[in-house]
Write a protein that holds these residues in place. Structure first.
Motif, PDB file in Angstrom:
ATOM      1  N   CYS A 141       1.361  -9.053 -13.768  1.00 42.97           N
ATOM      2  CA  CYS A 141       0.860  -9.397 -12.540  1.00 42.97           C
ATOM      3  C   CYS A 141       1.821  -9.182 -11.773  1.00 42.97           C
ATOM      4  O   CYS A 141       3.056  -9.376 -11.876  1.00 42.97           O
ATOM      5  N   LEU A 142       1.613  -8.493 -10.439  1.00 46.09           N
ATOM      6  CA  LEU A 142       2.608  -8.117  -9.529  1.00 46.09           C
ATOM      7  C   LEU A 142       2.749  -9.240  -8.652  1.00 46.09           C
ATOM      8  O   LEU A 142       1.935 -10.099  -8.039  1.00 46.09           O
ATOM      9  N   GLY A 143       4.131  -9.815  -8.295  1.00 43.98           N
ATOM     10  CA  GLY A 143       4.405 -10.847  -7.811  1.00 43.98           C
ATOM     11  C   GLY A 143       4.586 -10.685  -5.955  1.00 43.98           C
ATOM     12  O   GLY A 143       4.188  -9.659  -5.676  1.00 43.98           O
ATOM     13  N   GLY A 144       5.159 -11.619  -5.689  1.00 42.62           N
ATOM     14  CA  GLY A 144       5.375 -11.291  -4.254  1.00 42.62           C
ATOM     15  C   GLY A 144       5.162 -12.761  -3.563  1.00 42.62           C
ATOM     16  O   GLY A 144       4.796 -13.838  -4.113  1.00 42.62           O
ATOM     17  N   GLN A 145       4.565 -12.679  -2.194  1.00 44.77           N
ATOM     18  CA  GLN A 145       4.309 -13.838  -1.306  1.00 44.77           C
ATOM     19  C   GLN A 145       2.665 -14.213  -1.423  1.00 44.77           C
ATOM     20  O   GLN A 145       2.049 -13.187  -1.132  1.00 44.77           O
ATOM     21  N   TYR A 146       2.599 -15.529  -2.029  1.00 45.50           N
ATOM     22  CA  TYR A 146       0.988 -15.558  -2.299  1.00 45.50           C
ATOM     23  C   TYR A 146       0.499 -15.879  -0.755  1.00 45.50           C
ATOM     24  O   TYR A 146       0.928 -16.745  -0.069  1.00 45.50           O
ATOM     25  N   HIS A 147      -0.745 -15.371  -0.771  1.00 47.48           N
ATOM     26  CA  HIS A 147      -1.558 -15.363   0.497  1.00 47.48           C
ATOM     27  C   HIS A 147      -2.980 -15.809   0.239  1.00 47.48           C
ATOM     28  O   HIS A 147      -3.626 -15.442  -0.614  1.00 47.48           O
ATOM     29  N   ARG A 148      -3.106 -17.062   0.908  1.00 47.60           N
ATOM     30  CA  ARG A 148      -4.534 -17.828   0.559  1.00 47.60           C
ATOM     31  C   ARG A 148      -5.770 -17.113   0.954  1.00 47.60           C
ATOM     32  O   ARG A 148      -6.807 -17.213   0.302  1.00 47.60           O
ATOM     33  N   THR A 149      -5.653 -16.419   2.086  1.00 41.85           N
ATOM     34  CA  THR A 149      -6.652 -15.683   2.429  1.00 41.85           C
ATOM     35  C   THR A 149      -7.323 -14.646   1.527  1.00 41.85           C
ATOM     36  O   THR A 149      -8.618 -14.668   1.425  1.00 41.85           O
ATOM     37  N   TYR A 150      -6.398 -14.203   0.666  1.00 37.74           N
ATOM     38  CA  TYR A 150      -6.715 -12.976  -0.142  1.00 37.74           C
ATOM     39  C   TYR A 150      -6.573 -13.537  -1.609  1.00 37.74           C
ATOM     40  O   TYR A 150      -6.841 -12.832  -2.619  1.00 37.74           O
ATOM     41  N   ASN A 151      -6.100 -14.934  -1.819  1.00 42.02           N
ATOM     42  CA  ASN A 151      -6.043 -15.096  -3.378  1.00 42.02           C
ATOM     43  C   ASN A 151      -5.061 -14.256  -4.143  1.00 42.02           C
ATOM     44  O   ASN A 151      -5.388 -13.863  -5.122  1.00 42.02           O
ATOM     45  N   TYR A 153      -0.938 -11.735  -4.275  1.00 42.23           N
ATOM     46  CA  TYR A 153       0.506 -11.664  -3.653  1.00 42.23           C
ATOM     47  C   TYR A 153       0.525 -10.489  -3.096  1.00 42.23           C
ATOM     48  O   TYR A 153      -0.033  -9.273  -3.425  1.00 42.23           O
ATOM     49  N   ILE A 154       1.133 -10.591  -1.882  1.00 40.49           N
ATOM     50  CA  ILE A 154       1.391  -9.255  -0.940  1.00 40.49           C
ATOM     51  C   ILE A 154       2.891  -9.118  -0.557  1.00 40.49           C
ATOM     52  O   ILE A 154       3.659 -10.247  -1.114  1.00 40.49           O
ATOM     53  N   GLY A 155       3.265  -8.611   0.480  1.00 45.31           N
ATOM     54  CA  GLY A 155       4.564  -8.615   0.865  1.00 45.31           C
ATOM     55  C   GLY A 155       5.239  -7.542   0.221  1.00 45.31           C
ATOM     56  O   GLY A 155       5.003  -6.814  -0.796  1.00 45.31           O
ATOM     57  N   ILE A 156       6.496  -7.581   0.691  1.00 48.99           N
ATOM     58  CA  ILE A 156       7.583  -6.314   0.401  1.00 48.99           C
ATOM     59  C   ILE A 156       7.960  -6.670  -1.206  1.00 48.99           C
ATOM     60  O   ILE A 156       8.257  -5.527  -2.020  1.00 48.99           O
ATOM     61  N   VAL A 157       8.152  -7.694  -1.837  1.00 48.04           N
ATOM     62  CA  VAL A 157       8.289  -8.084  -3.317  1.00 48.04           C
ATOM     63  C   VAL A 157       7.249  -7.144  -4.042  1.00 48.04           C
ATOM     64  O   VAL A 157       7.268  -6.571  -5.067  1.00 48.04           O
ATOM     65  N   GLN A 185      -8.013  -4.311   7.226  1.00 50.62           N
ATOM     66  CA  GLN A 185      -7.682  -5.287   8.554  1.00 50.62           C
ATOM     67  C   GLN A 185      -6.306  -5.823   8.534  1.00 50.62           C
ATOM     68  O   GLN A 185      -5.739  -5.704   9.478  1.00 50.62           O
ATOM     69  N   ASP A 186      -5.725  -6.122   7.290  1.00 54.88           N
ATOM     70  CA  ASP A 186      -4.164  -6.714   7.166  1.00 54.88           C
ATOM     71  C   ASP A 186      -3.368  -5.880   6.886  1.00 54.88           C
ATOM     72  O   ASP A 186      -3.408  -5.156   6.139  1.00 54.88           O
ATOM     73  N   GLN A 187      -2.330  -5.667   7.891  1.00 55.27           N
ATOM     74  CA  GLN A 187      -1.092  -4.848   7.672  1.00 55.27           C
ATOM     75  C   GLN A 187      -0.251  -5.093   6.353  1.00 55.27           C
ATOM     76  O   GLN A 187      -0.041  -4.023   5.938  1.00 55.27           O
ATOM     77  N   HIS A 188      -0.206  -6.168   5.941  1.00 58.30           N
ATOM     78  CA  HIS A 188       0.541  -6.370   4.625  1.00 58.30           C
ATOM     79  C   HIS A 188      -0.333  -5.931   3.302  1.00 58.30           C
ATOM     80  O   HIS A 188       0.245  -5.404   2.776  1.00 58.30           O
ATOM     81  N   VAL A 190      -2.704  -3.439   3.496  1.00 62.96           N
ATOM     82  CA  VAL A 190      -2.637  -2.146   3.533  1.00 62.96           C
ATOM     83  C   VAL A 190      -1.675  -1.653   2.835  1.00 62.96           C
ATOM     84  O   VAL A 190      -1.534  -0.437   2.144  1.00 62.96           O
ATOM     85  N   ARG A 191      -0.130  -2.130   2.960  1.00 63.95           N
ATOM     86  CA  ARG A 191       0.866  -1.421   2.406  1.00 63.95           C
ATOM     87  C   ARG A 191       0.759  -1.546   1.077  1.00 63.95           C
ATOM     88  O   ARG A 191       1.371  -0.570   0.211  1.00 63.95           O
ATOM     89  N   VAL A 192       0.341  -2.857   0.512  1.00 64.07           N
ATOM     90  CA  VAL A 192       0.322  -2.900  -1.052  1.00 64.07           C
ATOM     91  C   VAL A 192      -0.630  -1.922  -1.706  1.00 64.07           C
ATOM     92  O   VAL A 192      -0.357  -1.246  -2.553  1.00 64.07           O
ATOM     93  N   LYS A 193      -1.727  -1.665  -0.859  1.00 64.41           N
ATOM     94  CA  LYS A 193      -2.740  -0.745  -1.366  1.00 64.41           C
ATOM     95  C   LYS A 193      -2.417   0.768  -1.266  1.00 64.41           C
ATOM     96  O   LYS A 193      -2.536   1.653  -2.211  1.00 64.41           O
ATOM     97  N   GLN A 194      -1.569   1.010  -0.288  1.00 58.21           N
ATOM     98  CA  GLN A 194      -0.954   2.278  -0.106  1.00 58.21           C
ATOM     99  C   GLN A 194      -0.020   2.448  -1.256  1.00 58.21           C
ATOM    100  O   GLN A 194       0.263   3.654  -1.939  1.00 58.21           O
ATOM    101  N   ALA A 195       0.890   1.442  -1.648  1.00 56.21           N
ATOM    102  CA  ALA A 195       1.853   1.635  -2.608  1.00 56.21           C
ATOM    103  C   ALA A 195       1.260   1.886  -4.134  1.00 56.21           C
ATOM    104  O   ALA A 195       1.268   2.615  -4.792  1.00 56.21           O
ATOM    105  N   MET A 196      -0.204   1.239  -4.240  1.00 47.20           N
ATOM    106  CA  MET A 196      -0.794   1.408  -5.521  1.00 47.20           C
ATOM    107  C   MET A 196      -1.449   2.739  -5.380  1.00 47.20           C
ATOM    108  O   MET A 196      -1.375   3.301  -6.680  1.00 47.20           O
ATOM    109  N   VAL A 197      -1.733   3.433  -4.340  1.00 49.23           N
ATOM    110  CA  VAL A 197      -2.389   4.947  -4.625  1.00 49.23           C
ATOM    111  C   VAL A 197      -1.229   5.851  -4.937  1.00 49.23           C
ATOM    112  O   VAL A 197      -1.437   6.565  -5.616  1.00 49.23           O
ATOM    113  N   ALA A 198      -0.015   5.533  -4.262  1.00 45.09           N
ATOM    114  CA  ALA A 198       1.060   6.309  -4.824  1.00 45.09           C
ATOM    115  C   ALA A 198       1.411   6.059  -6.396  1.00 45.09           C
ATOM    116  O   ALA A 198       2.115   7.065  -6.816  1.00 45.09           O
ATOM    117  N   ALA A 199       1.149   5.155  -6.711  1.00 41.85           N
ATOM    118  CA  ALA A 199       1.752   4.557  -8.007  1.00 41.85           C
ATOM    119  C   ALA A 199       0.692   5.028  -9.003  1.00 41.85           C
ATOM    120  O   ALA A 199       0.793   4.934 -10.423  1.00 41.85           O
TER     121      ALA A 199
END
Length: 258
Positions: A141-151, A153-157, A185-188, A190-199
């Protein structure tokens, strides 16, 4: 002609946006009868998304964000299930499979125990709840800041955690598609998804046909970057041919006739 589930999605989005809306305002905004509005609201209330008040409707007291996530799970359920079964063809035992936080990817999670052993990596709390105790599935499970909108974890962590991993396969979705560009739609997010593509070595995008010819705020990626783009059969032949000519590896998933 707008389908009933599409109209309910519009009503839910409208109420979620404002928090509370008068019934009369919904009738005027959507240009339909009070009876029609009440019918849609009753269904949304039954799904646990909205709550009816006297002359008005509001999001459930559990909160705007929880309501938004709960509703997204119910939207296009048949399409999500069809795409999930189609995406399973790309999963092989022994792989490390990464899933994003989308409700479409979440529909794949219950099917994964049929293909074991696997390592499953995700930032989705809903997917974690389905897979953490399954034998022969190593769950990350990838940690980070929990976001209720998406249920999720997102963010830099979360982004940093993704960058330290390598997956054989990524299965993800997008908010909208215009031309050969996928949007989020959400900038945070999209950054996680782009990191997933790269990985990930192979990348599968799963999007139902209603996402096409729409845009969202942030560019996610070009469709040609994915090893397969799976969508349901509401995409026109002309549109499919145009995407294929542009180099998109498009696969149309046929929906069962009701």
């Amino acid at each position: 002609m707008i389908k009933a589930d599409e109209r309910r999605e519009e009503i839910a989005d409208y109420v979620i946006k404002f928090g509370q809306v008068r019934i009369d305002d919904l009738v005027e905004h959507f240009g339909v009868s009070r009876m029609t509005i009440h019918r849609h609201i009753d269904q949304l209330a039954h799904q646990g998304v909205l709550r009816k008040l006297h002359g008005a409707v509001t999001v459930q007291p559990s909160g705007l964000y929880e309501s938004a996530f709960r509703y997204r799970v119910t939207v296009g359920r048949a399409e999500k299930d069809a795409l999930a079964h189609a995406a399973l063809d790309y999963v092989e035992a022994g792989q490390a499979v990464m899933l994003d936080d989308s409700t479409t990817a979440n529909a794949i999670a219950p099917l994964l125990p049929d293909i074991k052993p696997l390592t499953v990596i995700t930032n989705s709390v809903a997917t974690a709840a389905l897979l953490t105790n399954v034998d022969d599935i190593d769950f990350i499970c990838l940690g980070g800041q929990y976001h209720r909108t998406y249920n999720a974890y997102i963010g830099i962590v979360c982004e940093n955690a993704v960058a330290q991993l390598r997956a054989n396969l990524l299965i993800c979705s997008a908010s909208a598609i215009s031309g050969t560009t996928a949007f989020i739609q959400d900038q945070h997010v999209v950054r996680v998804k782009q990191a997933m593509v790269a990985a990930s070595t192979r990348r599968i995008l799963v999007v139902d046909h209603s996402k096409f010819d729409k845009v969202a705020l942030h560019v996610f990626d070009d469709l040609t970057r994915f090893d397969a783009v799976l969508t349901t059969d509401g995409v026109s032949d002309a549109q499919a041919q145009k995407l294929e000519r542009a180099g998109v590896k498009l696969s149309i998933v046929k929906m069962a006739q009701s």
